[in-house]
Design a protein around this motif. Structure first.
Motif, mmCIF file in Angstrom:
data_model
loop_
_atom_site.group_PDB
_atom_site.id
_atom_site.type_symbol
_atom_site.label_atom_id
_atom_site.label_comp_id
_atom_site.label_asym_id
_atom_site.label_seq_id
_atom_site.Cartn_x
_atom_site.Cartn_y
_atom_site.Cartn_z
ATOM 1 N N PHE A 25 25.290 10.464 -101.720
ATOM 2 C CA PHE A 25 24.653 10.990 -100.161
ATOM 3 C C PHE A 25 25.079 10.040 -99.541
ATOM 4 O O PHE A 25 25.410 10.614 -98.142
ATOM 5 C CB PHE A 25 23.499 11.840 -100.942
ATOM 6 C CG PHE A 25 22.267 11.830 -99.457
ATOM 7 C CD1 PHE A 25 23.384 12.906 -98.606
ATOM 8 C CD2 PHE A 25 21.438 11.407 -98.517
ATOM 9 C CE1 PHE A 25 23.185 14.010 -97.147
ATOM 10 C CE2 PHE A 25 21.762 11.878 -97.586
ATOM 11 C CZ PHE A 25 21.937 12.716 -97.007
ATOM 12 N N ASP B 3 27.350 17.049 -96.359
ATOM 13 C CA ASP B 3 28.705 16.735 -95.043
ATOM 14 C C ASP B 3 30.064 16.935 -95.936
ATOM 15 O O ASP B 3 30.556 16.206 -94.919
ATOM 16 C CB ASP B 3 27.756 15.386 -96.220
ATOM 17 C CG ASP B 3 26.980 14.588 -95.122
ATOM 18 O OD1 ASP B 3 26.795 15.462 -94.316
ATOM 19 O OD2 ASP B 3 26.401 13.649 -96.190
ATOM 20 N N MET C 24 22.844 18.195 -100.567
ATOM 21 C CA MET C 24 23.569 17.563 -99.365
ATOM 22 C C MET C 24 24.889 16.937 -99.609
ATOM 23 O O MET C 24 25.784 17.209 -98.656
ATOM 24 C CB MET C 24 22.194 16.718 -99.372
ATOM 25 C CG MET C 24 21.059 17.127 -98.987
ATOM 26 S SD MET C 24 20.835 17.783 -97.274
ATOM 27 C CE MET C 24 20.978 16.389 -96.611
ATOM 28 N N VAL C 25 25.553 16.618 -100.741
ATOM 29 C CA VAL C 25 26.732 16.293 -100.465
ATOM 30 C C VAL C 25 27.846 17.161 -100.265
ATOM 31 O O VAL C 25 28.410 17.112 -99.790
ATOM 32 C CB VAL C 25 27.036 15.419 -101.697
ATOM 33 C CG1 VAL C 25 28.307 15.313 -102.404
ATOM 34 C CG2 VAL C 25 25.868 14.294 -102.482
ATOM 35 N N HIS D 240 27.756 10.918 -96.690
ATOM 36 C CA HIS D 240 26.928 10.460 -94.987
ATOM 37 C C HIS D 240 27.472 9.256 -93.992
ATOM 38 O O HIS D 240 27.507 10.463 -92.630
ATOM 39 C CB HIS D 240 25.166 10.784 -95.526
ATOM 40 C CG HIS D 240 24.439 11.595 -94.131
ATOM 41 N ND1 HIS D 240 24.442 12.850 -93.877
ATOM 42 C CD2 HIS D 240 23.353 10.855 -93.147
ATOM 43 C CE1 HIS D 240 24.160 12.903 -93.042
ATOM 44 N NE2 HIS D 240 23.309 11.736 -92.327
ATOM 45 N N ALA E 77 20.075 16.853 -104.020
ATOM 46 C CA ALA E 77 21.009 15.325 -103.696
ATOM 47 C C ALA E 77 22.303 15.688 -104.091
ATOM 48 O O ALA E 77 22.797 16.288 -102.695
ATOM 49 C CB ALA E 77 20.350 14.396 -103.961
ATOM 50 N N GLN E 78 22.873 17.029 -104.657
ATOM 51 C CA GLN E 78 23.878 17.380 -104.734
ATOM 52 C C GLN E 78 23.977 18.196 -103.501
ATOM 53 O O GLN E 78 24.895 18.448 -103.168
ATOM 54 C CB GLN E 78 23.940 18.260 -105.760
ATOM 55 C CG GLN E 78 25.974 18.051 -105.858
ATOM 56 C CD GLN E 78 26.704 17.186 -106.238
ATOM 57 O OE1 GLN E 78 25.818 15.382 -106.659
ATOM 58 N NE2 GLN E 78 28.100 16.662 -105.899
ATOM 59 N N GLN F 38 22.592 10.177 -107.117
ATOM 60 C CA GLN F 38 22.698 10.743 -106.142
ATOM 61 C C GLN F 38 22.506 10.972 -104.760
ATOM 62 O O GLN F 38 23.271 10.715 -103.962
ATOM 63 C CB GLN F 38 22.157 12.414 -106.231
ATOM 64 C CG GLN F 38 22.954 13.542 -107.570
ATOM 65 C CD GLN F 38 21.771 14.260 -108.265
ATOM 66 O OE1 GLN F 38 20.547 14.764 -107.567
ATOM 67 N NE2 GLN F 38 22.485 15.278 -109.022
#
Length: 434
Positions: free
Chosen positions: A56, A122, A118-119, A60, A115-116, A52
């Motif tokens: 990311f 984005d 944040m993906v 990003h 983390a996912q 992850q």
């Protein structure tokens, strides 16, 4: 005073976001990583936590630098495009994590981020940056922030309708990112039409600095977009399909530029900006179908067809948008993101009908879980995939109209106010694309 108003708005937004994060946001423990993925998209299950951060990072970088360099070819904009992208991403990512959290992971009065998350944020930022491509150079920074805040809410609502309620497979965002972002921005542009200002002569910037930015944009697309398309697929399973299909599509779309551009632009060889647009179109068409069984020849064919859209669109459709429909498309997002996104949705519908357990094997449960469970037939799934297109277009159009109407409030749209802030922060932009 005007600059202080913009500074004050940024301060208030940040304070409000900090308070909301303090009250609602909590880190998601490793044992509940599947919580977010199960509700966001059925194909986001069983993510490998070690992969992850790498996903990311690639997504990003694409959001911050890739999209910033894509609009750097506009006259006198240059490095300020990256500045705008960073401003938008900084605001959008924070707001998106909150809004998406309330829609997808809100439990016991808290939202869980990881983390996912944040993906996903984005992805939302990418859609908003696409929207800005239609209105770039015509909004002051305060208006840009308002477009971003409203766009994040509408994007998340559309994502919730398609992925959670309708069970649509769109891991790379042909509809949720490309089509929604393009037509949301176009409707905002239509509402902001001013005949005297929008009749300025379009100008093409082909200087040395422009070529450097275009080259950098192409490199970022080729390096990071396959990771962007595969970021929400299952690691080690459908991810290789998404990566390979995207690379095949990028190759086909780029070659299409060298086939068609010399015919339409006989006075010069294909410009780097045109290659950049074709590369984007090839990536957009694989958003929905990347994790599906397109096959190599299918990905090459789809990419080649998508690569034909930008040169034809800039030659024949963009003048119609400007003169007949009164819609100024500064960066040509209709040709680069909108139409390829629609093509990707139609291709995804076709592949849904052709999906069988023999060809997909265990991957059927990952790409079309409702079909694998027996609650839907492949025809039903294809109908849902097709219905997702008008839902996205309708929500983008209505949301763009609402946003454009709000931006026309006299206090927000003053000629002196707009010009002062643009010169101070973003610089002037000459309208016109490829």
């Amino acid at each position: 005073a005007m600059l202080l108003r913009f500074s004050g708005l940024c301060f208030l937004l940040q304070v409000l976001t900090i308070i909301l994060f303090a009250v609602f946001a909590r880190y998601s423990p490793e044992s509940s990583l599947s919580l977010c993925s199960q509700q966001l998209n059925c194909s986001w299950r069983n993510q490998d936590s070690r992969s992850q951060p790498l996903r990311f990072r690639d997504v990003h970088l694409q959001a911050v630098l890739g999209f910033g360099l894509l609009v750097a070819f506009l006259g006198r904009y240059g490095p300020r495009s990256v500045t705008t992208s960073i401003l938008v991403v900084a605001v959008t990512v924070q707001w998106a994590m909150l809004i998406q959290g309330f829609f997808f992971t809100f439990q016991n009065g808290k939202i869980f981020v990881g983390a996912q998350s944040m993906v996903g944020a984005d992805f939302c930022a990418a859609a908003i940056l696409i929207s800005f491509g239609a209105v770039l150079g015509r909004l002051n920074p305060i208006q840009l922030l308002l477009v971003a805040l409203l766009g994040v809410t509408l994007f998340t609502l559309n994502e919730y309708l398609l992925l959670s309620l309708m069970g649509v497979s769109d891991s790379g965002g042909s509809l949720t990112v490309h089509a929604f972002g393009a037509y949301y921005g176009l409707m905002v542009s239509r509402l902001l039409h001013q005949s005297r200002k929008d009749k300025r002569k379009e100008q093409q910037d082909t200087g040395k600095q422009t070529d450097i930015f275009a080259v950098a944009g192409i490199v970022y697309l080729w390096v990071f977009w396959p990771s962007f398309t595969s970021a929400s697929t299952v690691c080690g399973d459908t991810e290789p399909w998404a990566v390979l299909n995207t690379y095949f599509s990028l190759s086909g779309s780029t070659l299409a530029t060298f086939v068609l551009s010399p015919v339409l632009c006989k006075e010069s060889p294909p410009w780097l900006v045109q290659i950049q647009d074709a590369t984007l179109a090839g990536a957009a068409v694989m958003g929905m179908t990347g994790e599906m069984l397109v096959t190599p020849f299918g990905a090459l064919t789809a990419g080649f067809l998508a690569g034909l859209i930008p040169p034809l669109g800039f030659r024949f459709l963009t003048p119609v948008l400007s003169s007949r429909l009164k819609t100024q498309d500064s960066c040509g997002v209709h040709n680069v993101h909108g139409l390829p996104g629609i093509l990707g949705a139609l291709l995804g519908t076709l592949l849904s009908v052709l999906a069988t357990a023999d060809t997909y094997g265990e991957r059927m449960e990952l790409v079309f879980p409702l079909v694998a469970q027996g609650s839907r037939t492949v025809v039903d799934q294809a109908l849902y995939q097709l219905c997702a297109l008008p839902v996205t277009l309708l929500l983008a159009a209505l949301g763009g109209c609402l946003t454009g109407a709000l931006l026309k409030i006299p206090g927000l749209r003053s000629a002196l106010y707009t010009r002062t802030l643009e010169n101070a922060f973003l610089g002037e932009v000459k309208l016109g694309g490829c």
